[in-house]
Design a protein around this motif. Structure first.
Motif, PDB file in Angstrom:
ATOM      1  N   LEU A 107       0.854  -1.195   0.000  1.00  0.00           N
ATOM      2  CA  LEU A 107       0.000   0.000   0.000  1.00  0.00           C
ATOM      3  C   LEU A 107       0.889   1.245   0.000  1.00  0.00           C
ATOM      4  CD1 LEU A 107      -2.654   1.700   0.619  1.00  0.00           C
ATOM      5  CD2 LEU A 107      -2.039   1.408   3.041  1.00  0.00           C
ATOM      6  N   ALA A 108       0.734   2.119  -1.001  1.00  0.00           N
ATOM      7  CA  ALA A 108       1.425   3.412  -0.964  1.00  0.00           C
ATOM      8  C   ALA A 108       0.612   4.299  -0.024  1.00  0.00           C
ATOM      9  CB  ALA A 108       1.530   4.025  -2.350  1.00  0.00           C
ATOM     10  N   GLN A 109       1.138   4.478   1.192  1.00  0.00           N
ATOM     11  CA  GLN A 109       0.344   5.154   2.233  1.00  0.00           C
ATOM     12  C   GLN A 109       0.010   6.595   1.888  1.00  0.00           C
ATOM     13  OE1 GLN A 109       1.576   3.934   6.469  1.00  0.00           O
ATOM     14  NE2 GLN A 109       3.421   3.614   5.274  1.00  0.00           N
ATOM     15  N   LYS A 110       0.813   7.196   1.020  1.00  0.00           N
ATOM     16  CA  LYS A 110       0.565   8.608   0.691  1.00  0.00           C
ATOM     17  C   LYS A 110      -0.832   8.828   0.158  1.00  0.00           C
ATOM     18  CE  LYS A 110       3.896   8.110  -2.209  1.00  0.00           C
ATOM     19  NZ  LYS A 110       5.081   8.522  -2.965  1.00  0.00           N
ATOM     20  N   ALA A 111      -1.422   7.800  -0.474  1.00  0.00           N
ATOM     21  CA  ALA A 111      -2.762   7.962  -1.064  1.00  0.00           C
ATOM     22  C   ALA A 111      -3.861   7.768  -0.034  1.00  0.00           C
ATOM     23  CB  ALA A 111      -2.952   6.959  -2.200  1.00  0.00           C
ATOM     24  N   PHE A 112      -3.611   6.894   0.935  1.00  0.00           N
ATOM     25  CA  PHE A 112      -4.697   6.444   1.804  1.00  0.00           C
ATOM     26  C   PHE A 112      -4.076   5.904   3.093  1.00  0.00           C
ATOM     27  CE2 PHE A 112      -7.991   3.064   2.728  1.00  0.00           C
ATOM     28  CZ  PHE A 112      -9.070   3.920   2.898  1.00  0.00           C
ATOM     29  N   SER A 113      -3.905   6.804   4.068  1.00  0.00           N
ATOM     30  CA  SER A 113      -3.219   6.397   5.314  1.00  0.00           C
ATOM     31  C   SER A 113      -4.214   6.154   6.439  1.00  0.00           C
ATOM     32  CB  SER A 113      -2.256   7.482   5.789  1.00  0.00           C
ATOM     33  OG  SER A 113      -1.507   8.025   4.774  1.00  0.00           O
ATOM     34  N   ILE A 114      -5.380   5.615   6.117  1.00  0.00           N
ATOM     35  CA  ILE A 114      -6.373   5.397   7.169  1.00  0.00           C
ATOM     36  C   ILE A 114      -5.949   4.164   7.963  1.00  0.00           C
ATOM     37  CG2 ILE A 114      -8.843   4.990   7.636  1.00  0.00           C
ATOM     38  CD1 ILE A 114      -8.110   7.822   6.796  1.00  0.00           C
ATOM     39  N   VAL A 167      21.255  -7.824  -7.202  1.00  0.00           N
ATOM     40  CA  VAL A 167      19.865  -7.399  -7.365  1.00  0.00           C
ATOM     41  C   VAL A 167      18.932  -8.603  -7.302  1.00  0.00           C
ATOM     42  CG1 VAL A 167      18.233  -6.258  -8.930  1.00  0.00           C
ATOM     43  CG2 VAL A 167      20.523  -5.317  -8.619  1.00  0.00           C
ATOM     44  N   LYS A 168      17.953  -8.479  -6.368  1.00  0.00           N
ATOM     45  CA  LYS A 168      17.006  -9.573  -6.122  1.00  0.00           C
ATOM     46  C   LYS A 168      15.582  -9.148  -6.404  1.00  0.00           C
ATOM     47  CE  LYS A 168      19.405 -11.610  -2.096  1.00  0.00           C
ATOM     48  NZ  LYS A 168      20.553 -10.720  -1.909  1.00  0.00           N
ATOM     49  N   TRP A 169      15.340  -7.841  -6.411  1.00  0.00           N
ATOM     50  CA  TRP A 169      13.955  -7.380  -6.589  1.00  0.00           C
ATOM     51  C   TRP A 169      13.876  -6.142  -7.463  1.00  0.00           C
ATOM     52  CZ3 TRP A 169      13.283  -2.480  -4.403  1.00  0.00           C
ATOM     53  CH2 TRP A 169      14.111  -2.134  -3.328  1.00  0.00           C
ATOM     54  N   ILE A 170      12.705  -5.998  -8.063  1.00  0.00           N
ATOM     55  CA  ILE A 170      12.402  -4.782  -8.828  1.00  0.00           C
ATOM     56  C   ILE A 170      11.037  -4.290  -8.365  1.00  0.00           C
ATOM     57  CG2 ILE A 170      11.462  -6.127 -10.799  1.00  0.00           C
ATOM     58  CD1 ILE A 170      12.536  -3.780 -12.596  1.00  0.00           C
ATOM     59  N   ASN A 171      10.953  -2.978  -8.148  1.00  0.00           N
ATOM     60  CA  ASN A 171       9.696  -2.378  -7.693  1.00  0.00           C
ATOM     61  C   ASN A 171       9.171  -1.483  -8.818  1.00  0.00           C
ATOM     62  OD1 ASN A 171       7.781  -0.629  -6.519  1.00  0.00           O
ATOM     63  ND2 ASN A 171       8.659  -0.954  -4.487  1.00  0.00           N
ATOM     64  N   LEU A 172       7.960  -1.804  -9.299  1.00  0.00           N
ATOM     65  CA  LEU A 172       7.400  -1.085 -10.453  1.00  0.00           C
ATOM     66  C   LEU A 172       6.610   0.156 -10.046  1.00  0.00           C
ATOM     67  CD1 LEU A 172       6.068  -4.195 -12.470  1.00  0.00           C
ATOM     68  CD2 LEU A 172       8.411  -3.422 -12.182  1.00  0.00           C
ATOM     69  N   GLY A 173       6.720   0.557  -8.772  1.00  0.00           N
ATOM     70  CA  GLY A 173       6.087   1.795  -8.322  1.00  0.00           C
ATOM     71  C   GLY A 173       4.576   1.706  -8.296  1.00  0.00           C
ATOM     72  N   GLY A 174       3.958   2.891  -8.377  1.00  0.00           N
ATOM     73  CA  GLY A 174       2.494   2.968  -8.350  1.00  0.00           C
ATOM     74  C   GLY A 174       1.976   3.538  -9.657  1.00  0.00           C
ATOM     75  N   GLY A 175       0.726   4.019  -9.608  1.00  0.00           N
ATOM     76  CA  GLY A 175       0.126   4.598 -10.811  1.00  0.00           C
ATOM     77  C   GLY A 175      -0.561   3.572 -11.689  1.00  0.00           C
ATOM     78  N   HIS A 176      -0.562   2.299 -11.256  1.00  0.00           N
ATOM     79  CA  HIS A 176      -1.243   1.235 -12.005  1.00  0.00           C
ATOM     80  C   HIS A 176      -2.705   1.221 -11.553  1.00  0.00           C
ATOM     81  CE1 HIS A 176       2.953  -0.065 -12.375  1.00  0.00           C
ATOM     82  NE2 HIS A 176       3.008   0.016 -11.057  1.00  0.00           N
ATOM     83  N   TYR A 225       7.741  -6.195  -7.103  1.00  0.00           N
ATOM     84  CA  TYR A 225       6.860  -5.424  -6.218  1.00  0.00           C
ATOM     85  C   TYR A 225       6.043  -4.422  -7.008  1.00  0.00           C
ATOM     86  CZ  TYR A 225       9.325  -6.906  -1.968  1.00  0.00           C
ATOM     87  OH  TYR A 225       9.851  -7.637  -0.939  1.00  0.00           O
ATOM     88  N   LEU A 226       4.815  -4.208  -6.558  1.00  0.00           N
ATOM     89  CA  LEU A 226       3.991  -3.086  -7.025  1.00  0.00           C
ATOM     90  C   LEU A 226       3.617  -2.294  -5.786  1.00  0.00           C
ATOM     91  CD1 LEU A 226       1.470  -5.057  -9.263  1.00  0.00           C
ATOM     92  CD2 LEU A 226       3.305  -3.615 -10.116  1.00  0.00           C
ATOM     93  N   GLU A 227       3.514  -0.974  -5.914  1.00  0.00           N
ATOM     94  CA  GLU A 227       3.123  -0.195  -4.730  1.00  0.00           C
ATOM     95  C   GLU A 227       2.024   0.803  -5.091  1.00  0.00           C
ATOM     96  OE1 GLU A 227       6.969   1.301  -3.387  1.00  0.00           O
ATOM     97  OE2 GLU A 227       6.840   2.977  -4.780  1.00  0.00           O
ATOM     98  N   PRO A 228       0.840   0.300  -5.394  1.00  0.00           N
ATOM     99  CA  PRO A 228      -0.249   1.201  -5.755  1.00  0.00           C
ATOM    100  C   PRO A 228      -0.815   1.922  -4.539  1.00  0.00           C
ATOM    101  CG  PRO A 228      -1.064  -1.040  -5.611  1.00  0.00           C
ATOM    102  CD  PRO A 228       0.431  -1.105  -5.381  1.00  0.00           C
ATOM    103  N   GLY A 229      -1.262   3.142  -4.752  1.00  0.00           N
ATOM    104  CA  GLY A 229      -2.033   3.848  -3.730  1.00  0.00           C
ATOM    105  C   GLY A 229      -3.472   3.907  -4.206  1.00  0.00           C
ATOM    106  N   GLU A 230      -3.655   4.588  -5.321  1.00  0.00           N
ATOM    107  CA  GLU A 230      -5.010   4.783  -5.859  1.00  0.00           C
ATOM    108  C   GLU A 230      -5.754   3.463  -6.022  1.00  0.00           C
ATOM    109  OE1 GLU A 230      -6.085   7.364  -8.853  1.00  0.00           O
ATOM    110  OE2 GLU A 230      -4.905   9.034  -8.084  1.00  0.00           O
ATOM    111  N   ALA A 231      -5.095   2.464  -6.609  1.00  0.00           N
ATOM    112  CA  ALA A 231      -5.813   1.227  -6.942  1.00  0.00           C
ATOM    113  C   ALA A 231      -6.364   0.534  -5.697  1.00  0.00           C
ATOM    114  CB  ALA A 231      -4.895   0.283  -7.714  1.00  0.00           C
TER     115      ALA A 231
END
Ligand SMILES: Cc1ncc(COP(=O)(O)O)c(C=O)c1O
Length: 379
Positions: A38-45, A203-212, A240-246
């Motif tokens: 969870l990208a907390q910046k979008a929804f930190s409830i 390198v063991k991981w790749i994080n594709l960020g958010g915005g999906h 890794y994916l780190e969506p906020g909006e989704a």
């Protein structure tokens, strides 16, 4: 409580909607083996972190406070953090909370990387693939010219220090998986030699960020799955994916009461919610938020400009048409108000922060009420 008993303005979080989104994300995790934060910046409830933690692998933070919130309320989850530059006085506290930390420049890596690795954190770097896929919103585009976000290929160190374990990028905003496909092509062509280990690091991981926008009905999940499998097969990386909006897309509303109506070359209604204070993206982005039982201006019989109670002339949510005339006391409900709202409110003009309710079935319960002290204590 029923909806008429709620004190307005207030946000209403729809638990069923949230669970439906979480189920989609959980399904993606199980099908592909990817990890979702969870990208907390979008929804930190944080009052719902327990629920979200049942479906997600953890959280990502933008700094110390979000990292601490996750540590307190989703303690079982992974705790990732990324900041464009860490404050020297906070780095040790961050490292005591986070198990993954992402650095934004070679200088930051030199300053803190070895210390982070020694503390046991998995260290990543954010890259900038310089692949613009967004139209319009330059302020949301980390690939825009002169961006400070992520290391460009030209600025990458020739070899990564041994302790670097992850590559991170975040370039999308409310986009479908075709944009991710284009971006991944750019990432692989510019940074492939770091992904396959031929330029140092481990390198063991790749994080594709958010915005999906994974939970949007027209989102092409099959393509996303294909891209994740491709990355796993070719580079054997944890994805890794780190969506906020989704996570909380279409899972909340902002309920407001009409305070006053008037006319000045067109119908005007003053409402008790403020665009400037309670839905700042409406002005910042800008966009016209969906509103229940309304249409575009002129489509229905009565068109109104809806403005907030602040002094700001531009404190306007938008122009909307209705089947009937509005009157003081009418309730209006803006939709898709869970994300980037409660985390962005302010008390400009001393305007009260909206209370936060949870809707479960047809029942409403209070999560948080605000008052004068919340205004005063920020000053
Ligand atoms: C680094 C990073 N990760 C994740 C996100 C979450 O993006 P979204 O809420 O659009 O999914 C953002 C948003 O700005 C971000 O900057």
């Amino acid at each position: 409580m029923n909806i008429k008993e709620l004190r307005t303005p207030c946000y209403i979080i729809d638990e069923d909607g949230l669970k439906a989104n979480l189920a989609i994300l959980d399904n993606l995790r199980h099908k592909t083996g990817c990890r979702i934060l969870l990208a907390q910046k979008a929804f930190s409830i944080y009052q719902l972190y327990d629920l979200m933690g049942q479906y997600l692998d953890g959280t990502t933070a933008s700094g110390l406070y979000e990292a601490r919130l996750a540590h307190e309320y989703m303690p079982e989850g992974e705790n990732h953090v990324f900041s464009p530059a860490y404050r020297p006085g906070e780095i040790d506290d961050i490292l005591s909370l986070c198990n993954h930390i992402v650095f934004n420049s070679e200088k930051q890596l030199e300053l803190y990387g070895a210390r982070a690795a020694k503390s046991g954190a998995s260290v990543g770097i954010r890259v900038n693939p310089e692949c613009q896929t967004q139209e319009g919103h330059v302020i949301y585009d980390p690939c825009a010219p002169m961006s400070r976000l992520g290391i460009t290929a030209d600025n990458m160190p020739e070899r990564l220090p041994d302790y670097v374990e992850g590559i991170h990028f975040h370039t999308l905003c409310e986009q479908n998986s075709d944009s991710l496909a284009r971006t991944l092509d750019a990432v692989i062509s510019r940074f492939g030699r770091y992904l396959d280990g031929s330029s140092g690091g481990s390198v063991k991981w790749i994080n594709l960020g958010g915005g999906h926008h994974i939970t949007r009905p027209d989102y092409d999940i099959a393509l996303l799955e294909e891209l994740i499998f491709k990355l796993k097969d070719k580079y054997h990386l944890e994805v890794y994916l780190e969506p906020g909006e989704a996570v909380a897309l279409n899972c909340g509303t902002l309920l407001t009461t009409v305070l006053e109506t008037g006319y000045n070359g067109g119908n005007i209604a003053v409402i008790d919610a403020s665009a400037a204070c309670h839905m700042p993206d409406v002005i910042e982005m800008p966009y016209r938020p969906p509103l229940k039982d309304s249409d575009l201006p002129g489509k229905k019989a009565y068109t109104y400009r809806l403005g907030g109670p602040s002094c700001l002339a531009g404190d306007i949510a938008g122009d909307y048409s209705f089947d009937r005339k509005l009157a003081a006391g009418d309730l209006l409900e803006f939709e898709d108000m869970a994300i980037y709202t409660m985390v962005k409110t302010n008390t400009f003009n001393g305007i009260a922060l909206p209370d936060i309710y949870l809707k479960r079935g047809d029942e409403y319960s209070i999560i948080r009420q605000f008052g004068y002290e919340d205004f005063k204590s920020r000053l």
